[in-house]
Design a protein around this motif. Structure first.
Motif, PDB file in Angstrom:
ATOM      1  N   ALA A 249      43.601 -46.422  16.465  1.00 28.68           N
ATOM      2  CA  ALA A 249      43.365 -45.063  16.019  1.00 28.68           C
ATOM      3  C   ALA A 249      44.737 -44.556  15.228  1.00 28.68           C
ATOM      4  O   ALA A 249      44.601 -44.171  14.168  1.00 28.68           O
ATOM      5  N   HIS A 250      46.036 -44.869  15.801  1.00 32.27           N
ATOM      6  CA  HIS A 250      47.020 -44.616  15.127  1.00 32.27           C
ATOM      7  C   HIS A 250      47.337 -45.532  13.905  1.00 32.27           C
ATOM      8  O   HIS A 250      47.734 -44.995  12.879  1.00 32.27           O
ATOM      9  N   ASP A 251      46.901 -46.689  14.278  1.00 34.64           N
ATOM     10  CA  ASP A 251      47.208 -47.363  13.128  1.00 34.64           C
ATOM     11  C   ASP A 251      46.219 -47.327  11.836  1.00 34.64           C
ATOM     12  O   ASP A 251      46.780 -47.643  10.709  1.00 34.64           O
ATOM     13  N   LEU A 252      44.958 -46.890  12.074  1.00 33.25           N
ATOM     14  CA  LEU A 252      44.018 -46.640  11.101  1.00 33.25           C
ATOM     15  C   LEU A 252      44.151 -45.316  10.520  1.00 33.25           C
ATOM     16  O   LEU A 252      43.673 -45.085   9.404  1.00 33.25           O
ATOM     17  N   ARG A 258      45.533 -42.566   3.143  1.00 35.60           N
ATOM     18  CA  ARG A 258      46.065 -42.811   1.934  1.00 35.60           C
ATOM     19  C   ARG A 258      44.843 -43.154   1.183  1.00 35.60           C
ATOM     20  O   ARG A 258      44.810 -42.946  -0.312  1.00 35.60           O
ATOM     21  N   LEU A 259      43.880 -44.021   1.527  1.00 31.48           N
ATOM     22  CA  LEU A 259      42.642 -44.514   1.013  1.00 31.48           C
ATOM     23  C   LEU A 259      41.973 -43.110   0.428  1.00 31.48           C
ATOM     24  O   LEU A 259      41.459 -43.026  -0.722  1.00 31.48           O
ATOM     25  N   ARG A 260      41.683 -42.317   1.246  1.00 28.90           N
ATOM     26  CA  ARG A 260      40.837 -41.093   0.997  1.00 28.90           C
ATOM     27  C   ARG A 260      41.652 -40.128  -0.203  1.00 28.90           C
ATOM     28  O   ARG A 260      40.948 -39.584  -1.022  1.00 28.90           O
ATOM     29  N   ASN A 261      42.942 -40.157   0.247  1.00 31.60           N
ATOM     30  CA  ASN A 261      43.698 -39.116  -0.879  1.00 31.60           C
ATOM     31  C   ASN A 261      43.690 -39.771  -2.371  1.00 31.60           C
ATOM     32  O   ASN A 261      43.421 -39.131  -3.324  1.00 31.60           O
ATOM     33  N   VAL A 284      39.568 -51.782  -2.914  1.00 28.76           N
ATOM     34  CA  VAL A 284      39.040 -52.788  -2.069  1.00 28.76           C
ATOM     35  C   VAL A 284      40.590 -53.769  -1.459  1.00 28.76           C
ATOM     36  O   VAL A 284      40.280 -54.095  -0.382  1.00 28.76           O
ATOM     37  N   GLU A 285      41.536 -53.594  -2.081  1.00 28.34           N
ATOM     38  CA  GLU A 285      42.662 -54.084  -1.454  1.00 28.34           C
ATOM     39  C   GLU A 285      43.357 -53.424  -0.106  1.00 28.34           C
ATOM     40  O   GLU A 285      43.419 -54.059   0.803  1.00 28.34           O
ATOM     41  N   ASP A 286      43.260 -51.978  -0.111  1.00 28.78           N
ATOM     42  CA  ASP A 286      43.400 -51.450   0.980  1.00 28.78           C
ATOM     43  C   ASP A 286      42.603 -51.703   1.971  1.00 28.78           C
ATOM     44  O   ASP A 286      42.679 -51.930   3.177  1.00 28.78           O
ATOM     45  N   VAL A 287      41.219 -51.749   1.718  1.00 20.42           N
ATOM     46  CA  VAL A 287      40.130 -52.039   2.500  1.00 20.42           C
ATOM     47  C   VAL A 287      40.560 -53.377   3.458  1.00 20.42           C
ATOM     48  O   VAL A 287      40.217 -53.571   4.658  1.00 20.42           O
ATOM     49  N   ASN A 288      40.635 -54.265   2.524  1.00 18.65           N
ATOM     50  CA  ASN A 288      41.077 -55.692   2.994  1.00 18.65           C
ATOM     51  C   ASN A 288      42.155 -55.548   4.152  1.00 18.65           C
ATOM     52  O   ASN A 288      42.232 -56.394   5.046  1.00 18.65           O
ATOM     53  N   ASN A 289      43.298 -54.939   3.663  1.00 22.93           N
ATOM     54  CA  ASN A 289      44.361 -54.684   4.460  1.00 22.93           C
ATOM     55  C   ASN A 289      43.856 -53.951   6.128  1.00 22.93           C
ATOM     56  O   ASN A 289      44.550 -54.346   6.980  1.00 22.93           O
ATOM     57  N   ILE A 290      43.124 -53.025   5.865  1.00 21.49           N
ATOM     58  CA  ILE A 290      42.639 -52.415   6.904  1.00 21.49           C
ATOM     59  C   ILE A 290      42.011 -53.326   7.936  1.00 21.49           C
ATOM     60  O   ILE A 290      42.077 -53.257   9.090  1.00 21.49           O
TER      61      ILE A 290
END
Length: 290
Positions: A249-252, A258-261, A284-290
């Motif tokens: 939860a902390h890592d997500l 940041r993605l929402r902002n 898309v890149e952030d989603v891949n990282n997540i």
């Protein structure tokens, strides 16, 4: 309700089964003992009558009828014979000696012991002695007849006392077996209840609860130790899982924020298609990282 639970425990059911088997064994043993005792008494009576008849027969042969008559009278006066009764009749059925006042019609002079019904009117001065008596009879060359009967009242009293004693032993033995079964069932149910209480506490969320043990170190203590070890392992695994979920939860939390902002800022005002394209590629890149 607890008594009902008690009778549904495996311990009390096993105890009841063993009590039934124990009762059968005790009953068979006591029955055999009673039969053996009865056979011994009957054999003693039979041997006593046959021996008495042989002695009197030999006395008559050696010393004559007069000597036999005197001996029988002496038996009657001294009450010798441990309950034996005599009747000596002449060839004309005249009473020569003895206590019995009549010759039972079913008695034969074959020098064998028979069970003969004797009425109390044949024994003056006695009441309640009527019944089947073992009797033996013989005849003499002069036509005389001798009858010897054994009063078995004392033997019957002894057998009745034996039956009462055996019944008491049987009842006490079965009662003790049932009481032992109830005690064992209650003990087992108490130990099981301690496990159930701990299980309910754990089901309600108290994962630190443990099953109490005793100093007896019996099979229940061994079971409790294994269960407590298992509960400790489960508690450790749950604590590790809780730590993992907290870390996830902390890592997500940060990348999702940041993605929402970024998306919210992008939607604040109209933009060119290339700008939307750029924001979507970053998303898309952030989603891949997540």
């Amino acid at each position: 309700m607890k008594l009902r639970r008690l009778f549904h425990t495996t311990a009390i059911q096993l105890a009841l089964r063993y009590a039934v088997v124990y009762a059968l064994i005790i009953g068979i043993a006591l029955g055999f003992l009673y039969w053996n005792n009865s056979q011994y008494i009957d054999n003693q009576i039979l041997t006593s009558l046959e021996q008495e008849m042989n002695d009197l027969k030999q006395l008559e042969q050696e010393q004559g009828m007069a000597a036999l008559q005197k001996v029988i009278q002496a038996f009657v006066q001294e009450s010798k014979g441990n309950g034996q009764f005599f009747l000596l009749l002449s060839g004309n059925d005249d009473h020569l000696a003895g206590t019995l006042k009549g010759w039972p019609p079913s008695v034969k002079t074959d020098r064998k012991v028979h069970n003969v019904w004797v009425n109390e009117n044949l024994i003056p001065g006695h009441t309640g002695d009527d019944g089947y008596w073992p009797m033996i009879a013989t005849s003499f060359p002069g036509g005389e007849r001798l009858l010897i009967g054994e009063n078995i009242t004392q033997s019957e009293d002894l057998q009745e006392y034996s039956i009462a004693t055996m019944a008491l032993i049987f009842s006490i033995s079965v009662l003790l077996a049932l009481m032992m079964g109830l005690f064992l069932g209650r003990t087992v149910l108490t130990r099981i209840d301690t496990i159930n209480v701990t299980a309910r506490a754990i089901a309600n969320g108290s994962f630190s609860s443990r099953i109490p043990t005793t100093e007896r170190e019996d099979e229940f203590d061994e079971l409790a130790q294994h269960l407590n070890y298992m509960l400790s392992k489960v508690e450790q695994l749950m604590a590790g899982m809780r730590q993992v979920t907290d870390n996830v939860a902390h890592d997500l939390r940060h990348p999702l924020s940041r993605l929402r902002n970024r998306l919210e800022v992008t939607l604040l005002e109209p933009r060119k298609q290339s700008e939307y394209q750029e924001v979507l590629n970053e998303t898309v890149e952030d989603v891949n990282n997540i």
